[in-house]
Design a protein around this motif. Sequence first.
Motif, mmCIF file in Angstrom:
data_model
loop_
_atom_site.group_PDB
_atom_site.id
_atom_site.type_symbol
_atom_site.label_atom_id
_atom_site.label_comp_id
_atom_site.label_asym_id
_atom_site.label_seq_id
_atom_site.Cartn_x
_atom_site.Cartn_y
_atom_site.Cartn_z
ATOM 1 N N GLU A 98 0.827 -1.062 0.081
ATOM 2 C CA GLU A 98 -0.152 -0.023 0.009
ATOM 3 C C GLU A 98 0.911 1.203 0.086
ATOM 4 O OE1 GLU A 98 -3.086 2.633 2.910
ATOM 5 O OE2 GLU A 98 -2.114 0.445 3.574
ATOM 6 N N ARG A 99 1.777 1.283 0.793
ATOM 7 C CA ARG A 99 2.529 2.432 0.907
ATOM 8 C C ARG A 99 3.875 2.687 0.201
ATOM 9 N NH1 ARG A 99 0.092 6.198 4.831
ATOM 10 N NH2 ARG A 99 -1.433 4.782 5.813
ATOM 11 N N VAL A 100 4.243 1.869 -0.208
ATOM 12 C CA VAL A 100 5.588 1.538 -1.303
ATOM 13 C C VAL A 100 5.179 1.153 -2.693
ATOM 14 C CG1 VAL A 100 7.956 0.762 -1.218
ATOM 15 C CG2 VAL A 100 6.805 1.367 0.926
ATOM 16 N N GLY A 101 4.458 0.234 -2.904
ATOM 17 C CA GLY A 101 4.250 -0.317 -4.031
ATOM 18 C C GLY A 101 5.199 -1.496 -4.228
ATOM 19 N N VAL A 102 5.601 -2.235 -3.314
ATOM 20 C CA VAL A 102 6.381 -3.470 -3.603
ATOM 21 C C VAL A 102 5.512 -4.692 -4.005
ATOM 22 C CG1 VAL A 102 8.029 -3.041 -1.665
ATOM 23 C CG2 VAL A 102 6.094 -4.336 -1.321
ATOM 24 N N ASN A 103 6.242 -5.520 -4.519
ATOM 25 C CA ASN A 103 5.377 -6.811 -5.220
ATOM 26 C C ASN A 103 4.368 -7.318 -4.173
ATOM 27 O OD1 ASN A 103 4.706 -9.217 -6.393
ATOM 28 N ND2 ASN A 103 6.222 -8.948 -7.889
ATOM 29 N N PRO A 104 3.287 -7.627 -4.822
ATOM 30 C CA PRO A 104 2.068 -8.115 -3.637
ATOM 31 C C PRO A 104 2.127 -9.580 -3.363
ATOM 32 C CG PRO A 104 0.981 -7.450 -5.848
ATOM 33 C CD PRO A 104 2.589 -6.884 -5.937
ATOM 34 N N ASP A 105 2.779 -10.083 -4.257
ATOM 35 C CA ASP A 105 2.680 -11.768 -4.270
ATOM 36 C C ASP A 105 3.779 -12.371 -3.440
ATOM 37 O OD1 ASP A 105 2.624 -14.379 -4.947
ATOM 38 O OD2 ASP A 105 3.172 -14.278 -7.166
ATOM 39 N N PRO A 106 3.255 -12.918 -2.342
ATOM 40 C CA PRO A 106 4.003 -13.605 -1.344
ATOM 41 C C PRO A 106 4.944 -14.821 -1.739
ATOM 42 C CG PRO A 106 1.746 -14.116 -0.894
ATOM 43 C CD PRO A 106 1.574 -13.042 -2.027
ATOM 44 N N ARG A 107 4.520 -15.182 -3.013
ATOM 45 C CA ARG A 107 5.639 -16.239 -3.519
ATOM 46 C C ARG A 107 6.759 -15.745 -4.296
ATOM 47 N NH1 ARG A 107 0.549 -18.518 -7.038
ATOM 48 N NH2 ARG A 107 0.379 -16.228 -7.234
ATOM 49 N N HIS A 108 6.469 -14.364 -4.474
ATOM 50 C CA HIS A 108 7.671 -13.826 -5.083
ATOM 51 C C HIS A 108 8.801 -13.532 -3.986
ATOM 52 C CE1 HIS A 108 10.449 -11.461 -7.431
ATOM 53 N NE2 HIS A 108 10.178 -10.376 -6.832
ATOM 54 N N THR A 109 9.896 -14.725 -3.942
ATOM 55 C CA THR A 109 10.738 -14.591 -2.724
ATOM 56 C C THR A 109 12.321 -14.128 -2.916
ATOM 57 O OG1 THR A 109 11.247 -16.847 -2.786
ATOM 58 C CG2 THR A 109 9.433 -15.980 -1.436
ATOM 59 N N GLU A 110 12.485 -14.059 -4.201
ATOM 60 C CA GLU A 110 13.797 -13.718 -4.750
ATOM 61 C C GLU A 110 13.889 -12.761 -6.086
ATOM 62 O OE1 GLU A 110 16.310 -17.201 -5.032
ATOM 63 O OE2 GLU A 110 16.173 -17.635 -3.134
ATOM 64 N N GLY A 111 14.982 -11.880 -6.290
ATOM 65 C CA GLY A 111 15.022 -11.407 -7.135
ATOM 66 C C GLY A 111 14.846 -9.887 -6.938
ATOM 67 N N ALA A 112 14.286 -9.112 -8.059
ATOM 68 C CA ALA A 112 13.855 -7.707 -7.858
ATOM 69 C C ALA A 112 12.884 -7.206 -7.227
ATOM 70 C CB ALA A 112 13.978 -7.108 -9.377
ATOM 71 N N ASP A 113 12.650 -6.305 -6.490
ATOM 72 C CA ASP A 113 11.514 -5.865 -6.014
ATOM 73 C C ASP A 113 11.236 -4.280 -6.402
ATOM 74 O OD1 ASP A 113 9.120 -5.907 -4.501
ATOM 75 O OD2 ASP A 113 10.006 -6.610 -2.748
ATOM 76 N N SER A 114 10.192 -3.540 -6.004
ATOM 77 C CA SER A 114 9.718 -2.512 -6.850
ATOM 78 C C SER A 114 9.284 -1.341 -5.823
ATOM 79 C CB SER A 114 8.413 -2.733 -7.727
ATOM 80 O OG SER A 114 7.351 -3.390 -6.965
ATOM 81 N N ILE A 115 9.449 -0.187 -6.164
ATOM 82 C CA ILE A 115 9.053 1.016 -5.404
ATOM 83 C C ILE A 115 8.035 1.838 -6.536
ATOM 84 C CG2 ILE A 115 9.305 3.089 -4.525
ATOM 85 C CD1 ILE A 115 11.955 1.921 -3.212
ATOM 86 N N ASP A 116 6.840 1.940 -6.283
ATOM 87 C CA ASP A 116 5.850 2.745 -7.278
ATOM 88 C C ASP A 116 6.278 4.230 -7.206
ATOM 89 O OD1 ASP A 116 3.989 3.878 -8.706
ATOM 90 O OD2 ASP A 116 2.349 3.450 -7.278
ATOM 91 N N PRO A 117 6.875 4.807 -8.330
ATOM 92 C CA PRO A 117 7.365 6.065 -8.686
ATOM 93 C C PRO A 117 6.146 6.954 -8.484
ATOM 94 C CG PRO A 117 7.278 4.970 -10.689
ATOM 95 C CD PRO A 117 7.023 4.009 -9.800
ATOM 96 N N ASP A 118 5.139 6.808 -8.643
ATOM 97 C CA ASP A 118 4.039 7.623 -8.348
ATOM 98 C C ASP A 118 3.667 7.862 -6.848
ATOM 99 O OD1 ASP A 118 2.999 8.800 -10.875
ATOM 100 O OD2 ASP A 118 2.623 6.704 -11.363
ATOM 101 N N ARG A 119 4.051 6.766 -6.273
ATOM 102 C CA ARG A 119 3.848 6.909 -4.645
ATOM 103 C C ARG A 119 4.840 7.761 -4.022
ATOM 104 N NH1 ARG A 119 1.460 1.733 -5.659
ATOM 105 N NH2 ARG A 119 -0.104 1.200 -4.360
ATOM 106 N N THR A 120 6.244 7.711 -4.636
ATOM 107 C CA THR A 120 7.155 8.595 -4.364
ATOM 108 C C THR A 120 6.878 9.910 -4.645
ATOM 109 O OG1 THR A 120 8.721 6.751 -4.917
ATOM 110 C CG2 THR A 120 9.862 9.031 -4.743
ATOM 111 N N LEU A 121 6.368 10.226 -5.871
ATOM 112 C CA LEU A 121 5.968 11.673 -6.138
ATOM 113 C C LEU A 121 4.935 12.194 -5.314
ATOM 114 C CD1 LEU A 121 6.255 10.958 -10.106
ATOM 115 C CD2 LEU A 121 7.816 12.511 -8.634
#
Length: 279
Positions: free
Chosen positions: A63-86
């Motif tokens: 909700e606050r950052v925009g990381v990947n919502p899938d709990p099965r995604h356990t390795e690799g890249a993650d995200s920050i939603d740039p619109d949330r940043t702005l």
Amino acid sequence: MSARDELRAYLVKHRLAGPEVPTPRQNNLRHYRLFAQGDPRSLMGLGPAARRDEAAVLALMVERVGVNPDPRHTEGADSIDPDRTLDALDRLAALLRRTADRRGSVLAGTGHPNKLAGFHRALAEALEAAGCTVHTPARGTRFREPTPEGERPRYLDVLDGVLVTRALDGPDGPGRPGPGDLAHTHSPLPVRLALTALADAGHRPPDLVLGDHGWLCGAGRLGIPAGGIADCNDVAPFAAEADGLVEVVVPLEDGSAPSCYVPLSDYVLQRADLAPYNR
């Protein structure tokens, strides 16, 4: 192209936000688990009531950052939603504008002195030029900080108007700090010490604390308005924001070169109508 669109492109290009930020997913999940377990370093000064279970932590960070919502995604890249940043940068600009309008007092500190001191300094200098009082109390105050390696001796210092933490057991030996001894910290102790020193000197609490990590959470828990930056592995500031303890937390990669944050401070000051004081 608008200033917002330009900054969005900049954030993604420099991986300050976007679909693949430098902090990997496994690092995020480890910190989410530690926060859920009540690890003191992860709480950054928040009380036990701030804790959430791991599923709720992930939901919060989605909700606050925009990381990947899938709990099965356990390795690799993650995200920050740039619109949330702005959006958060816009809210931070509004907070600065309100502080400037009331000629408020300001305390700026960082747990990321090698990375974020310049960002906080630019905001504090602009507020000071607009008539605010910027405090730098407790310089030289010593304390011991719990770390994963045990308690370490630290002291508060001022770096270009921003309070920072330095190590006393630096490269020249215990008690003899040397060059490069700026300490990265999540601790709320620095802001508590600074606020105590202000009170001892007869000052009221500041109207605004600018910072990150324990500076945000420590100030917010004491009811002092606070705003600043947190990375996608730093749960506590976002939990504090969600619980109404911290005014604004900007989701942002916090480990990039200091120069990367200059366009962001410029943007905030322009939005706050404080740009003339930025140089």
